[in-house]
Design a protein around this motif. Structure first.
Motif, PDB file in Angstrom:
ATOM      1  N   ALA A 281      48.425  70.662  42.294  1.00 50.08           N
ATOM      2  CA  ALA A 281      49.471  70.743  43.316  1.00 50.08           C
ATOM      3  C   ALA A 281      50.518  69.659  43.100  1.00 50.08           C
ATOM      4  CB  ALA A 281      48.855  70.619  44.708  1.00 50.08           C
ATOM      5  N   TRP A 282      50.065  68.454  42.773  1.00 52.46           N
ATOM      6  CA  TRP A 282      50.991  67.346  42.529  1.00 52.46           C
ATOM      7  C   TRP A 282      51.912  67.657  41.353  1.00 52.46           C
ATOM      8  CZ3 TRP A 282      52.302  63.945  38.676  1.00 52.46           C
ATOM      9  CH2 TRP A 282      53.040  62.825  39.057  1.00 52.46           C
ATOM     10  N   PHE A 283      51.322  68.106  40.238  1.00 54.26           N
ATOM     11  CA  PHE A 283      52.122  68.398  39.051  1.00 54.26           C
ATOM     12  C   PHE A 283      53.078  69.568  39.273  1.00 54.26           C
ATOM     13  CE2 PHE A 283      48.850  65.881  36.873  1.00 54.26           C
ATOM     14  CZ  PHE A 283      49.671  65.039  36.134  1.00 54.26           C
ATOM     15  N   LEU A 284      52.620  70.604  39.972  1.00 56.03           N
ATOM     16  CA  LEU A 284      53.494  71.745  40.256  1.00 56.03           C
ATOM     17  C   LEU A 284      54.661  71.340  41.149  1.00 56.03           C
ATOM     18  CD1 LEU A 284      51.013  74.708  40.756  1.00 56.03           C
ATOM     19  CD2 LEU A 284      52.725  74.458  38.963  1.00 56.03           C
ATOM     20  N   MET A 285      54.381  70.530  42.161  1.00 52.90           N
ATOM     21  CA  MET A 285      55.445  70.093  43.055  1.00 52.90           C
ATOM     22  C   MET A 285      56.469  69.250  42.302  1.00 52.90           C
ATOM     23  SD  MET A 285      55.299  67.948  46.581  1.00 52.90           S
ATOM     24  CE  MET A 285      54.353  69.229  47.363  1.00 52.90           C
ATOM     25  N   LYS A 286      56.000  68.367  41.451  1.00 48.02           N
ATOM     26  CA  LYS A 286      56.904  67.536  40.652  1.00 48.02           C
ATOM     27  C   LYS A 286      57.765  68.405  39.745  1.00 48.02           C
ATOM     28  CE  LYS A 286      56.794  63.498  37.572  1.00 48.02           C
ATOM     29  NZ  LYS A 286      57.750  63.929  36.591  1.00 48.02           N
ATOM     30  N   GLN A 287      57.137  69.347  39.070  1.00 45.83           N
ATOM     31  CA  GLN A 287      57.861  70.242  38.171  1.00 45.83           C
ATOM     32  C   GLN A 287      58.911  71.063  38.929  1.00 45.83           C
ATOM     33  OE1 GLN A 287      55.515  73.403  36.477  1.00 45.83           O
ATOM     34  NE2 GLN A 287      56.939  73.707  34.799  1.00 45.83           N
TER      35      GLN A 287
ATOM     36  N   PHE B  47      38.069  71.030  43.748  1.00 46.67           N
ATOM     37  CA  PHE B  47      39.090  70.615  44.696  1.00 46.67           C
ATOM     38  C   PHE B  47      39.951  69.491  44.125  1.00 46.67           C
ATOM     39  CE2 PHE B  47      40.878  68.717  48.530  1.00 46.67           C
ATOM     40  CZ  PHE B  47      41.416  69.847  49.101  1.00 46.67           C
ATOM     41  N   ALA B  48      39.338  68.564  43.398  1.00 50.04           N
ATOM     42  CA  ALA B  48      40.097  67.478  42.770  1.00 50.04           C
ATOM     43  C   ALA B  48      41.112  68.044  41.790  1.00 50.04           C
ATOM     44  CB  ALA B  48      39.152  66.513  42.066  1.00 50.04           C
ATOM     45  N   LEU B  49      40.708  69.033  41.027  1.00 46.77           N
ATOM     46  CA  LEU B  49      41.634  69.652  40.075  1.00 46.77           C
ATOM     47  C   LEU B  49      42.768  70.373  40.798  1.00 46.77           C
ATOM     48  CD1 LEU B  49      39.083  71.061  37.476  1.00 46.77           C
ATOM     49  CD2 LEU B  49      40.503  69.016  37.272  1.00 46.77           C
ATOM     50  N   ARG B  50      42.446  70.982  41.922  1.00 49.05           N
ATOM     51  CA  ARG B  50      43.483  71.672  42.703  1.00 49.05           C
ATOM     52  C   ARG B  50      44.510  70.696  43.254  1.00 49.05           C
ATOM     53  NH1 ARG B  50      40.035  76.116  46.200  1.00 49.05           N
ATOM     54  NH2 ARG B  50      39.532  77.444  44.438  1.00 49.05           N
ATOM     55  N   THR B  51      44.063  69.544  43.735  1.00 50.49           N
ATOM     56  CA  THR B  51      45.017  68.579  44.282  1.00 50.49           C
ATOM     57  C   THR B  51      45.901  68.021  43.172  1.00 50.49           C
ATOM     58  OG1 THR B  51      43.471  66.718  44.144  1.00 50.49           O
ATOM     59  CG2 THR B  51      43.556  67.933  46.217  1.00 50.49           C
ATOM     60  N   ARG B  52      45.337  67.773  42.023  1.00 46.95           N
ATOM     61  CA  ARG B  52      46.136  67.273  40.895  1.00 46.95           C
ATOM     62  C   ARG B  52      47.130  68.325  40.427  1.00 46.95           C
ATOM     63  NH1 ARG B  52      40.821  64.769  38.622  1.00 46.95           N
ATOM     64  NH2 ARG B  52      40.825  62.851  39.829  1.00 46.95           N
TER      65      ARG B  52
ATOM     66  N   GLY C   1      54.815  63.712  47.202  1.00 43.91           N
ATOM     67  CA  GLY C   1      53.959  63.528  46.028  1.00 43.91           C
ATOM     68  C   GLY C   1      53.122  62.259  46.143  1.00 43.91           C
ATOM     69  N   ASP C   2      53.734  61.210  46.663  1.00 47.53           N
ATOM     70  CA  ASP C   2      53.001  59.959  46.887  1.00 47.53           C
ATOM     71  C   ASP C   2      51.898  60.152  47.920  1.00 47.53           C
ATOM     72  OD1 ASP C   2      54.688  58.642  45.095  1.00 47.53           O
ATOM     73  OD2 ASP C   2      56.062  58.000  46.689  1.00 47.53           O
ATOM     74  N   GLU C   3      52.178  60.970  48.938  1.00 40.39           N
ATOM     75  CA  GLU C   3      51.164  61.259  49.964  1.00 40.39           C
ATOM     76  C   GLU C   3      49.957  61.965  49.352  1.00 40.39           C
ATOM     77  OE1 GLU C   3      50.939  60.721  53.379  1.00 40.39           O
ATOM     78  OE2 GLU C   3      52.667  59.403  53.185  1.00 40.39           O
ATOM     79  N   ILE C   4      50.225  62.908  48.464  1.00 38.74           N
ATOM     80  CA  ILE C   4      49.121  63.619  47.804  1.00 38.74           C
ATOM     81  C   ILE C   4      48.266  62.628  47.026  1.00 38.74           C
ATOM     82  CG2 ILE C   4      48.538  65.285  45.984  1.00 38.74           C
ATOM     83  CD1 ILE C   4      51.007  66.905  46.856  1.00 38.74           C
TER      84      ILE C   4
ATOM     85  N   PRO D 283      41.784  60.246  46.879  1.00 33.10           N
ATOM     86  CA  PRO D 283      40.397  59.742  46.902  1.00 33.10           C
ATOM     87  C   PRO D 283      39.574  60.300  48.065  1.00 33.10           C
ATOM     88  CG  PRO D 283      41.909  57.939  46.470  1.00 33.10           C
ATOM     89  CD  PRO D 283      42.747  59.137  46.836  1.00 33.10           C
ATOM     90  N   GLY D 284      40.183  60.431  49.214  1.00 34.01           N
ATOM     91  CA  GLY D 284      39.467  61.001  50.357  1.00 34.01           C
ATOM     92  C   GLY D 284      39.155  62.462  50.162  1.00 34.01           C
ATOM     93  N   TRP D 285      40.112  63.189  49.612  1.00 32.80           N
ATOM     94  CA  TRP D 285      39.887  64.608  49.350  1.00 32.80           C
ATOM     95  C   TRP D 285      38.787  64.801  48.320  1.00 32.80           C
ATOM     96  CZ3 TRP D 285      45.748  65.886  48.701  1.00 32.80           C
ATOM     97  CH2 TRP D 285      46.334  65.995  49.957  1.00 32.80           C
ATOM     98  N   ILE D 286      38.800  63.973  47.296  1.00 34.01           N
ATOM     99  CA  ILE D 286      37.777  64.084  46.249  1.00 34.01           C
ATOM    100  C   ILE D 286      36.412  63.719  46.826  1.00 34.01           C
ATOM    101  CG2 ILE D 286      36.965  63.115  44.073  1.00 34.01           C
ATOM    102  CD1 ILE D 286      39.966  62.921  43.278  1.00 34.01           C
ATOM    103  N   GLY D 287      36.364  62.686  47.653  1.00 38.63           N
ATOM    104  CA  GLY D 287      35.108  62.270  48.255  1.00 38.63           C
ATOM    105  C   GLY D 287      34.491  63.322  49.161  1.00 38.63           C
ATOM    106  N   HIS D 288      35.336  64.174  49.713  1.00 39.97           N
ATOM    107  CA  HIS D 288      34.865  65.231  50.605  1.00 39.97           C
ATOM    108  C   HIS D 288      35.113  66.619  50.017  1.00 39.97           C
ATOM    109  CE1 HIS D 288      35.465  61.765  53.287  1.00 39.97           C
ATOM    110  NE2 HIS D 288      34.369  62.220  53.855  1.00 39.97           N
ATOM    111  N   GLY D 289      35.336  66.653  48.718  1.00 36.64           N
ATOM    112  CA  GLY D 289      35.690  67.895  48.051  1.00 36.64           C
ATOM    113  C   GLY D 289      34.717  69.038  48.264  1.00 36.64           C
TER     114      GLY D 289
END
Length: 59
Positions: free
Chosen positions: A10-16, A3-8, A34-37, A42-48
């Motif tokens: 998503a951030w890079f794809l949105m930026k691109q 899940f952590a990799l997916r969120t990262r 992007g800032d919201e993501i 940290p919360g998403w990773i903690g509950h991934g």
């Protein structure tokens, strides 16, 4: 960890897409999504594991 990799990703794809395609992608990027993501990461990773289980469950 998946899940952590997916969120990262998503951030890079949105930026691109914001940089290359503009339009709505640029608008939501400029509005700070992007800032919201990054802020929520940290919360998403903690509950991934719980999130992964929930989205992997059959309907």
């Amino acid at each position: 960890m998946v899940f952590a990799l997916r969120t990262r990703r998503a951030w890079f794809l949105m930026k691109q897409r914001a940089e290359e395609r503009g339009g709505g992608w640029a608008r939501i990027w400029d509005e700070g999504f992007g800032d919201e993501i990054k802020w929520c990461e940290p919360g998403w990773i903690g509950h991934g594991a719980v999130i992964e289980d929930a989205i992997s469950m059959p309907p």
